[in-house]
Design an enzyme around this catalytic site. Structure first.
Site, PDB file in Angstrom:
ATOM      1  N   ASP A 110       3.234  -4.695   8.033  1.00  0.00           N
ATOM      2  CA  ASP A 110       2.037  -3.885   7.888  1.00  0.00           C
ATOM      3  C   ASP A 110       0.844  -4.823   8.114  1.00  0.00           C
ATOM      4  O   ASP A 110       0.499  -5.640   7.251  1.00  0.00           O
ATOM      5  CB  ASP A 110       2.006  -3.271   6.474  1.00  0.00           C
ATOM      6  CG  ASP A 110       0.736  -2.466   6.230  1.00  0.00           C
ATOM      7  OD1 ASP A 110      -0.182  -2.517   7.065  1.00  0.00           O
ATOM      8  OD2 ASP A 110       0.668  -1.792   5.189  1.00  0.00           O
ATOM      9  N   LYS A 112     -10.370  -0.397  10.490  1.00  0.00           N
ATOM     10  CA  LYS A 112     -10.511  -1.581   9.643  1.00  0.00           C
ATOM     11  C   LYS A 112     -10.901  -2.808  10.469  1.00  0.00           C
ATOM     12  O   LYS A 112     -10.951  -3.923   9.966  1.00  0.00           O
ATOM     13  CB  LYS A 112      -9.202  -1.856   8.889  1.00  0.00           C
ATOM     14  CG  LYS A 112      -8.887  -0.791   7.831  1.00  0.00           C
ATOM     15  CD  LYS A 112      -7.643  -1.157   7.058  1.00  0.00           C
ATOM     16  CE  LYS A 112      -7.073   0.004   6.280  1.00  0.00           C
ATOM     17  NZ  LYS A 112      -7.837   0.376   5.100  1.00  0.00           N
ATOM     18  N   CYS A 135      -4.773   2.545  -3.628  1.00  0.00           N
ATOM     19  CA  CYS A 135      -3.515   2.996  -3.009  1.00  0.00           C
ATOM     20  C   CYS A 135      -2.396   1.983  -3.217  1.00  0.00           C
ATOM     21  O   CYS A 135      -1.551   1.778  -2.338  1.00  0.00           O
ATOM     22  CB  CYS A 135      -3.677   3.281  -1.521  1.00  0.00           C
ATOM     23  SG  CYS A 135      -4.817   4.599  -1.169  1.00  0.00           S
ATOM     24  N   GLN A 160      -4.327  -5.141   7.070  1.00  0.00           N
ATOM     25  CA  GLN A 160      -5.350  -6.049   6.532  1.00  0.00           C
ATOM     26  C   GLN A 160      -5.349  -7.409   7.217  1.00  0.00           C
ATOM     27  O   GLN A 160      -6.183  -8.256   6.897  1.00  0.00           O
ATOM     28  CB  GLN A 160      -5.133  -6.250   5.016  1.00  0.00           C
ATOM     29  CG  GLN A 160      -5.279  -4.981   4.197  1.00  0.00           C
ATOM     30  CD  GLN A 160      -6.707  -4.421   4.186  1.00  0.00           C
ATOM     31  OE1 GLN A 160      -7.664  -5.090   4.601  1.00  0.00           O
ATOM     32  NE2 GLN A 160      -6.861  -3.202   3.728  1.00  0.00           N
ATOM     33  N   HIS A 192       0.875  -1.181   0.000  1.00  0.00           N
ATOM     34  CA  HIS A 192       0.000   0.000   0.000  1.00  0.00           C
ATOM     35  C   HIS A 192       0.915   1.235   0.000  1.00  0.00           C
ATOM     36  O   HIS A 192       2.017   1.185   0.527  1.00  0.00           O
ATOM     37  CB  HIS A 192      -0.838  -0.058   1.288  1.00  0.00           C
ATOM     38  CG  HIS A 192      -1.905   0.979   1.415  1.00  0.00           C
ATOM     39  ND1 HIS A 192      -1.632   2.267   1.772  1.00  0.00           N
ATOM     40  CD2 HIS A 192      -3.246   0.900   1.263  1.00  0.00           C
ATOM     41  CE1 HIS A 192      -2.776   2.948   1.842  1.00  0.00           C
ATOM     42  NE2 HIS A 192      -3.768   2.143   1.533  1.00  0.00           N
TER      43      HIS A 192
HETATM   44  N1  PLP Z   1      -1.606  -0.733   4.779  1.00  0.00           N
HETATM   45  C1  PLP Z   1      -2.535  -1.441   4.127  1.00  0.00           C
HETATM   46  C2  PLP Z   1      -2.204  -2.814   3.622  1.00  0.00           C
HETATM   47  C3  PLP Z   1      -3.808  -0.892   3.920  1.00  0.00           C
HETATM   48  O1  PLP Z   1      -4.727  -1.595   3.264  1.00  0.00           O
HETATM   49  C4  PLP Z   1      -4.084   0.398   4.408  1.00  0.00           C
HETATM   50  C5  PLP Z   1      -5.395   1.019   4.169  1.00  0.00           C
HETATM   51  O2  PLP Z   1      -6.100   0.697   3.250  1.00  0.00           O
HETATM   52  C6  PLP Z   1      -3.083   1.081   5.085  1.00  0.00           C
HETATM   53  C7  PLP Z   1      -1.847   0.484   5.263  1.00  0.00           C
HETATM   54  C8  PLP Z   1      -3.292   2.455   5.628  1.00  0.00           C
HETATM   55  O3  PLP Z   1      -4.235   2.462   6.633  1.00  0.00           O
HETATM   56  P1  PLP Z   1      -4.802   3.851   7.205  1.00  0.00           P
HETATM   57  O4  PLP Z   1      -5.338   4.599   6.029  1.00  0.00           O
HETATM   58  O5  PLP Z   1      -5.860   3.418   8.156  1.00  0.00           O
HETATM   59  O6  PLP Z   1      -3.673   4.551   7.877  1.00  0.00           O
END
Ligand code: PLP
Length: 415
Positions: free
Chosen positions: A207, A233, A372, A210, A130
């Protein structure tokens, strides 16, 4: 077809906890919410917690010596303990509340990155990251002169582990990768990847945005050095996320944000930073969102992560089976057994935004675009894809509606 009948959870009863899901949209279409990888919905239990906190317990934390502030502080620290238990961290002070996964990853780049990375060093990412786990590292490269590299992915959406040793070398200072791809759904072998990083003397950042919401998490089993995830999430409020950092690695790192709470002492000559976790929680923290996150964790633990993962696995298998039957629909990523509850696809000759718009007119909410993850879409030679993503409250019937609506999209475009 009922793929959920024998699950140890009563979905009809569970869905009653989510008032937002009972709505009808665009006339009389029942809302089918399949955009859970973007953000999830909250049960009444979380919403009620937020109301109750504001009605009875709210004050700033770690400041006042009055009754209300003590209550609020106790609840806030209970929320921290609840997160610690959830991810099996060894120490409470390893849990830092942030505003989300993005903020948590930026925190690592700004603290550990700025003080431990220099020109000639490498940060290894993967092609399925992401933007939250890409841009902070490019920014670090701009500040320090380090190099950002990307472990390739295979045509079928797995990390290309055969090439790992070409990318993970003695120059690598950090391997930062997602546990689950937010586009492909691919579940990566986290422990193995962390081990590979440690074998070359690098640290590992996972990370978990998800993964933590959907399956049991054990950061000690992973042996991860840093982990990031978001409350919104996982049925919690937006505005709160978590940074987990191994105590011995982060205790002495320079703080990123400066302000109230994060200091021992300030004089006209300078300041002395506080110990963990306050060191990284400058200013008024996300007090109420953190308490909402605790309520969400309580809810998820009552349902059970094994049940959640199993249910989503069934929905993904069903989605694959139904979408694969439709001519011109190309599913991205590995087979369902290697995926979490995310299914992305492209339809030959039809733009992803058109697909999402037509589905929306039938009450079905899915995502369209690059989610993203532009490098990933470039890797597959597509500008955009559609993504359906599931959570425990989704039903097999909703997946069937998705497939029927996609058939309808194809009919509309044939005309
Ligand atoms: N990492 C992953 C794999 C994501 O899917 C997302 C959000 O879609 C993020 C990071 C970023 O999360 P946030 O926008 O809640 O900071």
């Amino acid at each position: 077809m009922n793929h959920i009948a024998d699950l140890p959870v009563d979905l009809d009863a569970l869905r009653k906890d989510f008032p937002i899901l009972a709505q009808r949209v665009h006339g009389d279409w029942p809302l089918v919410y399949l955009d859970n990888a973007a953000t999830t919905q909250r049960p009444r239990q979380v919403i009620q917690t937020l109301v109750e906190v504001y009605e009875k317990h709210y004050a700033n934390v770690h400041r006042g010596i009055h009754w209300l502030s003590e209550q609020s502080t106790d609840l806030y620290e209970e929320a921290r303990e609840s997160v610690r238990r959830l991810i099996h961290a060894q120490h409470l002070e390893e849990i830092i509340f942030t505003t989300g996964a993005t903020a948590a990853i930026n925190l690592v780049a700004r603290t550990w990155g700025d003080s431990c990375v220099g020109a000639g060093d490498e940060i290894l990412l993967t092609e399925m990251e992401h933007h939250s786990n890409i841009v902070p590292w490019f920014q670090l490269a701009e500040r320090t002169g380090c190099k950002v590299r990307f472990l390739p992915i295979t045509d079928d959406g797995r990390l290309d582990l055969d090439r790992l040793s070409d990318y993970l070398t003695s120059k690598t200072r950090l391997f930062a990768f997602t546990a689950i791809s937010n586009v492909l759904g691919t579940a990566n072998p986290v422990r193995q990847l962390v081990q590979a990083a440690h074998d070359v003397g690098a640290l590992a950042l996972v990370d978990g945005a998800q993964s933590v919401p959907h399956m049991a998490t054990d950061v000690q089993f992973w042996d991860a050095d840093f982990v990031a995830f978001s409350g919104h999430k996982m049925m919690g409020p937006s505005g709160v996320g978590v940074f987990y950092g191994r105590r011995d690695l982060i205790a002495e790192l320079p703080p990123f944000l400066g302000g109230g709470s994060m200091i021992h002492r300030v004089t006209v000559d300078g300041y002395e930073p506080a110990d963990l976790p306050a060191r990284f929680e400058a200013g008024t923290p996300p007090i109420v969102p953190a308490l909402g996150l605790k309520a969400a964790i309580d809810y998820l633990e009552r349902v059970g992560f094994a049940t959640i993962a199993e249910h989503e696995q069934r929905l993904v298998s069903l989605a694959h089976a139904l979408l694969e039957e439709i001519d011109g629909v190309r599913l991205l990523g590995p087979p369902p057994e290697e995926k979490a509850g995310i299914v992305s696809f492209v339809i030959d000759g039809i733009h992803a935004h058109d697909v999402a718009q037509i589905l929306d007119r039938r009450g079905i909410a899915i995502r369209a675009g690059h989610h993203c993850a532009m490098p990933l879409h470039q890797r597959y030679g597509v500008m955009a894809s559609n993504r359906a993503s599931f959570y425990i409250y989704n039903t097999a019937e909703e997946v069937e509606k998705l497939a029927l609506a996609i058939r309808e999209v194809k009919r509309v475009f044939r005309r």
